[in-house]
Scaffold this motif. Sequence first.
Motif, PDB file in Angstrom:
ATOM      1  N   ARG A 124       0.840  -1.196   0.000  1.00 13.29           N
ATOM      2  CA  ARG A 124       0.000   0.000   0.000  1.00 13.29           C
ATOM      3  C   ARG A 124       0.878   1.250   0.000  1.00 13.29           C
ATOM      4  N   ASN A 227     -15.827   0.518   0.664  1.00 13.78           N
ATOM      5  CA  ASN A 227     -15.667   1.404   1.818  1.00 13.78           C
ATOM      6  C   ASN A 227     -17.052   1.636   2.387  1.00 13.78           C
ATOM      7  N   SER A 240      -8.678  -1.491   7.842  1.00 15.39           N
ATOM      8  CA  SER A 240      -8.464  -1.801   6.425  1.00 15.39           C
ATOM      9  C   SER A 240      -8.086  -3.264   6.242  1.00 15.39           C
ATOM     10  N   ILE A 263     -12.270   0.361   5.380  1.00 14.80           N
ATOM     11  CA  ILE A 263     -11.608   0.926   4.199  1.00 14.80           C
ATOM     12  C   ILE A 263     -11.122  -0.216   3.310  1.00 14.80           C
ATOM     13  N   PRO A 266      -7.178   1.710   0.534  1.00 15.74           N
ATOM     14  CA  PRO A 266      -6.337   2.486   1.451  1.00 15.74           C
ATOM     15  C   PRO A 266      -5.592   3.666   0.816  1.00 15.74           C
ATOM     16  N   TYR A 267      -5.316   3.596  -0.500  1.00 18.17           N
ATOM     17  CA  TYR A 267      -4.726   4.757  -1.147  1.00 18.17           C
ATOM     18  C   TYR A 267      -5.323   4.937  -2.529  1.00 18.17           C
ATOM     19  N   LEU A 269      -6.926   7.757  -0.009  1.00 12.73           N
ATOM     20  CA  LEU A 269      -7.977   7.636   1.000  1.00 12.73           C
ATOM     21  C   LEU A 269      -9.288   8.226   0.452  1.00 12.73           C
ATOM     22  N   GLU A 288      -4.787  -1.413  11.342  1.00  9.28           N
ATOM     23  CA  GLU A 288      -4.322  -1.959  10.057  1.00  9.28           C
ATOM     24  C   GLU A 288      -3.010  -2.682  10.300  1.00  9.28           C
ATOM     25  N   VAL A 294      -3.201   4.063   6.209  1.00  8.80           N
ATOM     26  CA  VAL A 294      -4.490   4.724   6.400  1.00  8.80           C
ATOM     27  C   VAL A 294      -4.372   5.757   7.521  1.00  8.80           C
ATOM     28  N   GLN A 297      -2.815   9.069   6.594  1.00  8.42           N
ATOM     29  CA  GLN A 297      -3.700   9.887   5.754  1.00  8.42           C
ATOM     30  C   GLN A 297      -4.866  10.465   6.561  1.00  8.42           C
TER      31      GLN A 297
END
Lengths: 606, 196
Positions: A124, A227, A240, A263, A266-267, A269, A288, A294, A297
């Motif tokens: 991630r 999500n 996540s 979530i 994760p990227y 967000l 996580e 996460v 962010q």
Amino acid sequence: MAVAEKMLLMGNEAIARGAVEAGVQVVTGYPGTPSSEVLGTLAHFAKEYGYYAEWSVNEKVALEVAAGAAYAGARALVTMKQVGLNVAADPLMTLAYIGVKGGLVLVVADDPGPHSSQNEQDTRKFAQFAKLPVLDPSTPQEAKDMTVAAFELSEQLGLPVILRPTTRTCHVCQDVILGPLPLTRNECRFDKNPGWVILPGLAYKKHIWLNQKQKEISRLFSRMPFNRAEIKGKTGIITSGVSYNYVVEALEMQGWEASLLKIGTPYPLPEDLVLEFLSRVERVLVVEEQEPVVEDQVIHLAWRHSLPVGMAGKHNGLVPREGELDVDKVTAILHKFFGFVGMKQAAASNTARHAPDLPLRTPVLCAGCPHRAVFYGFKEALKDYDPVFTGDIGCYTLGVIPPLNALDTCLCMGASVTIASGLSRVEQGRKYVAFLGDSTFFHTGVAGLINAVYNRADITLVILDNGTTAMTGHQPHPGIERNATGDPARRIDIAGLVKGCGVDYIREVDAYNLQEVMQAAREAVEHKGPSVVIARRECIALVKPRTRYRVNTGACIECLLCVENLGCPALCREEKVVISEKCTGCGVCAQVCPAGAIEEVSRHEV
Amino acid sequence: MKFDLVITGVGGQGTVLASRIVARAAMDAGWQVRTSETIGMAQREGCVVSHVRVGENLAGALIPDGRADVLLGFELAEAARALAKLKAGGKAIVNEDVIVPTSVSAGLSRYRVQDIREYLEKELPGVCFLRASEVAREAGNSKTANVVMLGALSTLPGLPFSPEGLLEAVLKTVPSQFREINRKAFEMGRRAMGVC
């Protein structure tokens, strides 16, 4: 109403099924636990569903082949484990600027623990670095659904998309609800366009484009079903991937309540969704595995919007960065977060009360593994030299386990030959022997060998040629006459390749013939400049043994040399030394026995 | 309904196949299922732990400590190693045919069979020991010890599938030429529970 069809699928099989449902056209990859079954499954069904599948020689090659197909508009999937993405990093970082026409999905499997890896790097984080969207499934079902969605997303954005399952999705089986198979596939034609040629001027413009995309992806993600938030009070948990399961179960077991935001992307967000969640809670815990991707962010977002929300997670030491999580660990984390006393104890009354010492059981090379014979032969032949044995990634890494103790280094794919080269530059006069397997040789080892020849490194390379990629489940490679889909392939002759690299000393030996191995070992290390020994024998897991050995107890002098030096699982020390039915008849112990007390018999005669 | 099963053993004993068979039987009986194990390096004679979860609204695949309803130990020491997974009052069936690791033969660790057996008996009143590898050999193939263990499992009360359902899953999973020998192994596993 028709009942949706369900199948018991492993996460990796579910991802493969998702690719088929998405109408994948080209599949590439290099094996690596826990990712290997994705391509293994897809290769198996390639003819039935009509797409192209290959095991590539390494991850960089795999990604570039898949990217080429996606340039022309095809849907392409490429698979690897987390460290494989390092090998493929060069094309990936610029592919993010260039983009794709057809959907390109990278399946990069992470291995928190780690169970079968040399590190715990977080893909991630890599996605964030490359500025590419990443999906983080919590179950095989979600992994399948995300695979289908990833292809759509990739085409919508014109960007590669990363799917990042972890071991506890890849190797988990679930009753998975199948989706329909595709009716059409993408039309493919490569349209010439300056946009495919990266030059500094274009790179600058595309970098701006890529940065602007991040906001667009974040907005898209806020509307994705992967999500979702459930509001239950002022205390919030954001989680996540597989951690979501542990949080749900821990809350349920303890009878605690919290607002929960799951979530799946994760990227970048899904900022709108997270902001909405943060506005409903007073404090939040981020759960996580691995890096605080996460969490970082969320903190950043809360700070930018001046939200007075208390934050907990990895930065205040509540959630570990190392190892994998589970329900027990998450329960303990939640306990601290909620500040509860009197946590309901799981009925773990059986734990470790007066437990006796249990025998040490590490993974070892199989009975009859040809690598064992080569390690033993080299150790014996060179015991007066104080040599350094550099290792590599594969089953043969297990050569480090006692009693063999045959490896002094292991770093990454192909590094045996290069680490030996480096050592030879600064501590001359010592003997350096590098060990790697056939598949690893094709992967990156050959580049190190060319470098050693060109720069005249005084090292010996031993290629353990067992005709397969054994550790990851026996995938084919360029050294055998069969490809991923079982069709005949042009075999690349390893000895010819080594010769072509300019190596003067090459010996091919039978791995089971100790005398041959030991003689080659002595000659090779005495040779000035790079030398190569190719030790051949098919992986023992792929052959049917014809004979086995037994100890003639009358002749055995009980010196224990066999059991104490070879570490073969078939050799057991009971009252006497005995050879169990695991014996595959390699005969190496008989060659080691100074009393000639180990004799060959037919499989049925013991 | 919720049923959590832990299967432990040594790489090569067929624990992974056994967990698939149980999952299949449970799925055919209409339940949701999850299984989990780490496959790869550990399969080379290392410790293997399979988690099998059956029920409704399942979340993760890993069974928390002290929650397993049944522990199926394919190997004596591995059963002891996984004991913390079993809930208080949970049932355990243990194959007492040991697999001695190379570390013991090489003199690097010890396998105290009697101590481990006594420990299991003390911690788990009502634990069932059976010689599954020996029974499998009698059935005609020592590799069917995993199915002997499943036969033994099928005699326990409160399972989310019937004994017939489990046998059917065995027969659906193994290659056709091994069906009869596995049927025999399953039946012998059931019978072995009568005497333990």
